[in-house]
Write an enzyme that holds these catalytic residues in place. Structure first.
Site, short mmCIF file in Angstrom:
data_model
loop_
_atom_site.label_atom_id
_atom_site.label_comp_id
_atom_site.label_asym_id
_atom_site.label_seq_id
_atom_site.Cartn_x
_atom_site.Cartn_y
_atom_site.Cartn_z
N PHE A 75 0.83 -1.20 0.00
CA PHE A 75 0.00 0.00 0.00
C PHE A 75 0.87 1.26 0.00
O PHE A 75 0.45 2.32 0.45
CB PHE A 75 -0.92 0.00 1.21
CG PHE A 75 -1.91 -1.14 1.21
CD1 PHE A 75 -3.17 -0.98 0.66
CD2 PHE A 75 -1.57 -2.37 1.73
CE1 PHE A 75 -4.08 -2.03 0.64
CE2 PHE A 75 -2.47 -3.43 1.73
CZ PHE A 75 -3.73 -3.25 1.17
N SER A 76 2.09 1.14 -0.54
CA SER A 76 3.07 2.21 -0.47
C SER A 76 2.68 3.43 -1.31
O SER A 76 2.53 3.35 -2.53
CB SER A 76 4.43 1.68 -0.96
OG SER A 76 5.34 2.74 -1.14
N ASN A 77 2.54 4.58 -0.64
CA ASN A 77 2.33 5.83 -1.35
C ASN A 77 3.56 6.20 -2.19
O ASN A 77 3.44 6.76 -3.27
CB ASN A 77 2.03 6.96 -0.37
CG ASN A 77 0.69 6.80 0.32
OD1 ASN A 77 -0.33 6.61 -0.33
ND2 ASN A 77 0.68 6.88 1.64
N LEU A 79 5.81 4.13 -3.67
CA LEU A 79 5.87 3.35 -4.91
C LEU A 79 4.80 3.80 -5.90
O LEU A 79 5.03 3.82 -7.11
CB LEU A 79 5.73 1.86 -4.61
CG LEU A 79 6.88 1.19 -3.86
CD1 LEU A 79 6.60 -0.29 -3.69
CD2 LEU A 79 8.21 1.40 -4.59
#
Length: 305
Positions: A75-77, A79
């Protein structure tokens, strides 16, 4: 889209206003509460993600970099923002993901797939090596000439972009609060306040969004290097809700209530924990009467998708 045109377009949006908010907590203490709306910088590359990437991407474009590698969770903002940039800039992007989401990709990963990202799922033991020289050397052997950007975009180049937040402030604050995960945003705020006479007395308070007492502080110190002369900062570790991306009904309900009161969208991974902590600290008398507080909305709503 031309690469330079894209950067020019995004650069135009990299100054955000401070908005006074009046939720139903804090007023009785005479506290002035403002939010730096970095979530409004760009519809995809919002907040600290663009702040931390802009000074890494500019030299990469000048060097005609063809491949970028970075790291993050499902859920990386970071990436998500970097994947979008690479897609728009026609740069191959490899995302090394902690955990195997291959059978159930998150909305963030679905976007990366649409943007032609090369996704590598790795176990936690492998992911823990993401900062080790030998592991990075092996990656570069597999992908010669690739540019590796650390997890969260937190590196020396990131501090320059985050420092600009301090330069943009219209008024003086007693406290600036921001969520902390990889350390780059807090380090940039500390450095920016240290070097700005108008704001050097401001207290910088980080809210840890994962279990990392001692670890997060060291990440910040490593980025500050010789510039860690400002002792007006600390990290509060009481609001991680069990760890990174962990939450409960109370936090999720708070995020919903906060939006109803302020019309500002937040999520339970980063910004939700920040504002939950802020409310709790205010109600428990942490801040002196009549304090002027700025909360940095670091953008990114992947945790709410």
């Amino acid at each position: 889209m031309n690469k330079n045109n894209l950067l020019s377009q995004l650069t135009i949006t990299t100054s955000s206003a401070e908005s006074i908010i009046q939720p139903n907590w804090g007023a009785k203490y005479g506290i002035t509460l403002a939010v730096k709306r970095d979530d409004l910088l760009h519809p995809v590359i919002s907040g600290n993600k663009w702040r931390k990437l802009k000074h890494a991407l500019t030299p990469a474009i000048a060097a005609k970099t063809q491949h970028i590698i970075s790291f993050g969770g499902g859920f990386s903002n970071h990436l998500h923002a970097l994947g979008y940039c690479c897609h728009q800039l026609n740069i191959q992007f490899t995302a090394i993901i902690r955990g195997d989401y291959s059978h159930n990709p998150s909305p963030m990963l679905q976007d990366l797939i649409c943007w032609k990202t090369n996704i590598l799922y790795v176990d936690r033991k492998t992911y823990q090596q993401r900062g080790e020289p030998d592991y990075l050397k092996r990656l570069l052997q597999l992908y010669p000439d690739a540019l590796i950007i650390p997890e969260g975009g937190s590196q020396q180049q990131a501090l320059q972009g985050v420092e600009e937040i301090i330069q943009e402030l219209q008024v003086q604050y007693d406290y600036i609060l921001a969520p902390v995960a990889s350390g780059g945003t807090l380090a940039g705020l500390i450095k920016g306040a240290t070097q700005n006479v108008k704001h050097h007395s401001c207290q910088i308070l980080g809210i840890g969004v994962l279990k990392g007492e001692g670890y997060l502080e060291q990440l910040v110190r490593d980025l500050l290097v010789e510039d860690d002369n400002n002792k007006n900062w600390q990290i509060n570790h009481n609001y991680h809700f069990g760890g990174y991306a962990k939450s409960n009904h109370e936090l999720k309900e708070f995020c919903d209530d906060f939006y109803q009161q302020t019309e500002i969208k937040i999520e339970p991974v980063y910004s939700g924990k920040l504002f939950f902590a802020l409310r709790d600290l205010i109600n428990n008398g942490y801040f002196p009467q009549n304090s002027r507080i700025l909360a940095l909305h670091t953008g990114g709503l992947q945790g709410a998708r």
